[in-house]
Design an enzyme around this catalytic site. Structure first.
Site, PDB file in Angstrom:
ATOM      1  N   ALA A 333       0.820  -1.204   0.000  1.00  0.00           N
ATOM      2  CA  ALA A 333       0.000   0.000   0.000  1.00  0.00           C
ATOM      3  C   ALA A 333       0.863   1.267   0.000  1.00  0.00           C
ATOM      4  CB  ALA A 333      -0.927  -0.010   1.210  1.00  0.00           C
ATOM      5  N   HIS A 457      16.183   5.399  26.433  1.00  0.00           N
ATOM      6  CA  HIS A 457      16.332   4.204  27.271  1.00  0.00           C
ATOM      7  C   HIS A 457      15.252   4.177  28.342  1.00  0.00           C
ATOM      8  CE1 HIS A 457      18.189   0.998  29.595  1.00  0.00           C
ATOM      9  NE2 HIS A 457      17.939   1.731  30.687  1.00  0.00           N
TER      10      HIS A 457
HETATM   11  P1  FAD Z   1      -6.119  -1.584  -4.801  1.00  0.00           P
HETATM   12  O1  FAD Z   1      -6.056  -1.310  -3.365  1.00  0.00           O
HETATM   13  O2  FAD Z   1      -6.350  -2.989  -5.244  1.00  0.00           O
HETATM   14  O3  FAD Z   1      -7.256  -0.637  -5.379  1.00  0.00           O
HETATM   15  C1  FAD Z   1      -7.646  -0.671  -6.702  1.00  0.00           C
HETATM   16  C2  FAD Z   1      -9.074  -0.196  -6.787  1.00  0.00           C
HETATM   17  O4  FAD Z   1      -9.404  -0.007  -8.151  1.00  0.00           O
HETATM   18  C3  FAD Z   1     -10.094  -1.191  -6.235  1.00  0.00           C
HETATM   19  O5  FAD Z   1     -10.922  -0.547  -5.296  1.00  0.00           O
HETATM   20  C4  FAD Z   1     -10.885  -1.645  -7.463  1.00  0.00           C
HETATM   21  O6  FAD Z   1     -12.242  -1.913  -7.154  1.00  0.00           O
HETATM   22  C5  FAD Z   1     -10.745  -0.427  -8.372  1.00  0.00           C
HETATM   23  N1  FAD Z   1     -10.874  -0.735  -9.789  1.00  0.00           N
HETATM   24  C6  FAD Z   1     -10.247  -1.715 -10.486  1.00  0.00           C
HETATM   25  N2  FAD Z   1     -10.548  -1.626 -11.798  1.00  0.00           N
HETATM   26  C7  FAD Z   1     -11.394  -0.562 -11.926  1.00  0.00           C
HETATM   27  C8  FAD Z   1     -12.027   0.038 -13.035  1.00  0.00           C
HETATM   28  N3  FAD Z   1     -11.837  -0.383 -14.292  1.00  0.00           N
HETATM   29  N4  FAD Z   1     -12.861   1.113 -12.810  1.00  0.00           N
HETATM   30  C9  FAD Z   1     -13.058   1.593 -11.541  1.00  0.00           C
HETATM   31  N5  FAD Z   1     -12.440   1.056 -10.462  1.00  0.00           N
HETATM   32  C10 FAD Z   1     -11.615   0.001 -10.650  1.00  0.00           C
HETATM   33  N6  FAD Z   1       0.061  -3.835   1.890  1.00  0.00           N
HETATM   34  C11 FAD Z   1       0.771  -3.198   2.844  1.00  0.00           C
HETATM   35  O7  FAD Z   1       1.555  -2.304   2.512  1.00  0.00           O
HETATM   36  N7  FAD Z   1       0.628  -3.508   4.170  1.00  0.00           N
HETATM   37  C12 FAD Z   1      -0.209  -4.487   4.592  1.00  0.00           C
HETATM   38  O8  FAD Z   1      -0.311  -4.743   5.782  1.00  0.00           O
HETATM   39  C13 FAD Z   1      -0.963  -5.185   3.624  1.00  0.00           C
HETATM   40  N8  FAD Z   1      -1.821  -6.149   3.991  1.00  0.00           N
HETATM   41  C14 FAD Z   1      -2.567  -6.793   3.041  1.00  0.00           C
HETATM   42  C15 FAD Z   1      -3.422  -7.810   3.459  1.00  0.00           C
HETATM   43  C16 FAD Z   1      -4.167  -8.503   2.533  1.00  0.00           C
HETATM   44  C17 FAD Z   1      -5.102  -9.589   2.995  1.00  0.00           C
HETATM   45  C18 FAD Z   1      -4.077  -8.145   1.148  1.00  0.00           C
HETATM   46  C19 FAD Z   1      -4.913  -8.857   0.120  1.00  0.00           C
HETATM   47  C20 FAD Z   1      -3.225  -7.145   0.724  1.00  0.00           C
HETATM   48  C21 FAD Z   1      -2.451  -6.464   1.676  1.00  0.00           C
HETATM   49  N9  FAD Z   1      -1.550  -5.459   1.302  1.00  0.00           N
HETATM   50  C22 FAD Z   1      -0.805  -4.826   2.248  1.00  0.00           C
HETATM   51  C23 FAD Z   1      -1.377  -5.064  -0.103  1.00  0.00           C
HETATM   52  C24 FAD Z   1      -2.181  -3.785  -0.404  1.00  0.00           C
HETATM   53  O9  FAD Z   1      -3.526  -4.008  -0.100  1.00  0.00           O
HETATM   54  C25 FAD Z   1      -2.019  -3.409  -1.865  1.00  0.00           C
HETATM   55  O10 FAD Z   1      -0.654  -3.320  -2.196  1.00  0.00           O
HETATM   56  C26 FAD Z   1      -2.679  -2.070  -2.134  1.00  0.00           C
HETATM   57  O11 FAD Z   1      -4.052  -2.121  -1.835  1.00  0.00           O
HETATM   58  C27 FAD Z   1      -2.490  -1.660  -3.592  1.00  0.00           C
HETATM   59  O12 FAD Z   1      -3.107  -0.431  -3.814  1.00  0.00           O
HETATM   60  P2  FAD Z   1      -3.676  -0.037  -5.261  1.00  0.00           P
HETATM   61  O13 FAD Z   1      -4.256   1.305  -5.110  1.00  0.00           O
HETATM   62  O14 FAD Z   1      -2.623  -0.272  -6.274  1.00  0.00           O
HETATM   63  O15 FAD Z   1      -4.809  -1.117  -5.568  1.00  0.00           O
END
Ligand code: FAD
Ligand code: NAI
Length: 478
Positions: A333, A457
């Site tokens: 994230a 500390h």
């Molecule tokens: P996403 O969070 O996947 O968001 C993408 C969004 O785009 C979604 O809401 C989707 O619905 C939307 N979307 C997709 N296509 C379209 C479209 N064509 N039109 C409109 N909307 C669309 N990372 C960490 O750093 N720390 C953690 O502790 C951590 N824990 C995790 C635990 C789990 C169980 C999982 C599954 C992942 C975890 N991650 C963690 C990873 C983290 O969730 C992702 O790296 C992060 O969410 C990526 O962000 P993003 O914005 O690229 O994508």
């Protein structure tokens, strides 16, 4: 007339919503498209993406609840605290998690209003180019086409599933179903000993499930420093997490009684795992379906990622950028957020920079695992001469007082220049301690710098300082 924006962000996860906020701060007219309602009771579109709805935040809420349960039931007595019988109300635990998620998604809606960002509710796809930039179709309750001078693709990722294993998110679950169990499964199977498998396996193990993890690779946590991975495997086995390496998954059957996983172990022996629930956590794949990339001449690579420039996240289409899980690099994230900020600033003509070597990783097990920079094996492979300093939490008064003395900090520094090349932690609060190492590496600090800086500390951070001193055989308390 269709709405026209300076910047349209596709995807409301941490990459997308942060990009939208930064672009709005920089004075652009911004919209963000999001299609997913996740589990919203009213079916309203939710912001926050995977991270907030079915990833980082809900998993950490469940980890925190299960940690409290384990502390009270198993460790209170060590402090002389007597408690009666302890039980878990799983429904309450899950509803607490849901409340946190709801509060935070509402928080992003507020930030959108504050920054005057238009939320486009529906699936976004490229229709093509126009005089105003790009035409983007929004397929939701209302259909509309908007135009954008700049587009940031932040569509994230979804769980990878295995052929022949049908995920129903009731008996056989990916991350979405696994965050909704409202009872403690007696026996839990997990395919994949990666980050999700270990974190969610830990939640249910702490609450009393018998957890068996089946991992295809022969080596445990291959992405980690080898010394840390070895220590983690030892500690997790001691906690009762049954981790089997080098397995080959065969037929998986599910019926009313539960799930049966047929597999062969590392010696080729055929075995069977019977469990009440099965989590499949074997990695994630980028969301690029039905994005209309072909309409603007973009192609994905062989693994489905959108190719981007290493430094600017620019795609091959002019003024179209992609960030987060949908592009190369770790699926984290904070990496997605930083890329979102970077791209918004590039669109504004600024010259931001991300040092990918300084992005920290955390695995929220107990003890936590965290690292930044290079591992020992990576340095050896690259032929870089380094010195290592290691210091155990068992020699730190604060860790002993907390009853959390497992693990150590390892600092790796260049043999000649003393520059810090990597820091690896397994131990209490590793997720917070690693931030010091990330700052140090961003500033190109030497191990000597950490060693000379006064640390409070008693605190866990003293272990970092001692490990830095240990690179020069100068640890003071060992
Ligand atoms: P996403 O969070 O996947 O968001 C993408 C969004 O785009 C979604 O809401 C989707 O619905 C939307 N979307 C997709 N296509 C379209 C479209 N064509 N039109 C409109 N909307 C669309 N990372 C960490 O750093 N720390 C953690 O502790 C951590 N824990 C995790 C635990 C789990 C169980 C999982 C599954 C992942 C975890 N991650 C963690 C990873 C983290 O969730 C992702 O790296 C992060 O969410 C990526 O962000 P993003 O914005 O690229 O994508
Ligand atoms: P992962 O890549 O961390 O682990 C997947 C594991 O499954 C690997 O060890 C792999 O060898 C194994 N595997 C693959 N195919 C298999 C098969 N057929 N049989 C048995 N094992 C198999 O992926 P995971 O755990 O699904 O997480 C996805 C991503 O989400 C992570 O890589 C990470 O980027 C992100 N994430 C981050 C977290 C954090 O930062 N704390 C927490 C959870 C997820």
């Amino acid at each position: 007339m269709s709405q026209a924006f300076d910047v349209v962000v596709i995807g409301g996860g941490p990459g997308g919503y942060i990009a939208a906020i930064r672009a709005a701060q920089l004075g652009f007219k911004v919209a963000c498209a999001e299609s997913n309602a996740f589990d919203d009771p009213k079916g309203e579109i939710r912001l926050g993406g995977t991270c907030l709805n079915v990833g980082c935040i809900p998993s950490k809420a469940l980890l925190a609840s299960s940690e409290e349960f384990e502390k009270i039931s198993h460790h209170a007595a060590d402090h002389g605290i007597k408690v009666g019988s302890v039980s878990i109300d799983s429904k309450k635990m899950v509803s607490r998690k849901d409340e946190i998620v709801t509060k935070m998604t509402a928080g992003i809606q507020y930030l959108f209003r504050k920054n005057k960002i238009t939320l486009l509710k529906g699936h976004a796809s490229f229709e093509g180019k126009s005089t105003n930039g790009y035409q983007i179709k929004i397929d939701g309750k209302d259909q509309e086409t908007v135009s954008a001078k700049n587009v940031i693709i932040a569509t994230g990722s979804k769980a990878r599933h295995l052929q022949g294993i049908s995920v129903d998110n009731v008996l056989i679950c990916d991350n979405e179903g696994a965050l909704k169990f409202d009872f403690v499964p007696k026996k839990l199977g997990v395919i994949g000993a990666g980050v999700i498998g270990l974190e969610l396996g830990s939640v249910w193990r702490r609450l009393g499930s018998e957890v068996t993890v089946l991992e295809a690779l022969p080596s445990f946590l291959a992405a980690c420093d080898e010394g840390i991975a070895k220590e983690a495997q030892k500690l997790f086995a001691k906690q009762g997490l049954n981790i089997n390496m080098g397995v080959k998954i065969g037929e998986v059957k599910a019926d009313k009684k539960g799930v049966v996983v047929n597999y062969t172990d590392s010696a080729g022996k055929a075995l069977k795992l019977e469990c009440d629930r099965l989590i499949v956590s074997v990695g994630r794949i980028p969301n690029t379906d039905q994005l209309g990339l072909e309409n603007i001449g973009l192609k994905v690579d062989e693994r489905g990622f959108i190719p981007v420039d290493d430094h600017t996240c620019a795609t091959a289409a002019p003024s179209v950028y992609a960030v987060g899980d949908v592009v190369r690099g770790p699926m984290l994230a904070h990496k997605a957020e930083d890329e979102g900020v970077l791209v918004a600033e590039i669109i504004a003509g600024q010259k931001p920079h991300i040092d990918y070597n300084c992005i920290p990783w955390v695995i929220y097990t107990d003890p936590e695992i965290a690292w930044v920079g290079k591992s020992e094996q990576a340095l050896k492979e690259a032929g870089i001469a380094y010195k290592a300093g290691q210091f155990p939490f068992a020699a730190n008064g604060r860790a002993l007082g907390m009853g959390r003395a497992d693990g150590f900090v390892k600092v790796l520094a260049d043999a000649k220049t003393d520059e810090i090349l990597g820091v690896h932690i397994i131990g209490p609060n590793a997720s917070d301690l690693i931030a010091e190492a990330a700052v140090a590496m961003e500033f190109k600090a030497a191990a000597e710098d950490i060693a000379r800086i006064c640390h409070p500390h008693p605190s866990l951070s003293e272990v970092m300082r001692e490990a830095a001193l240990a690179t020069d055989q100068r640890a003071l308390n060992m």
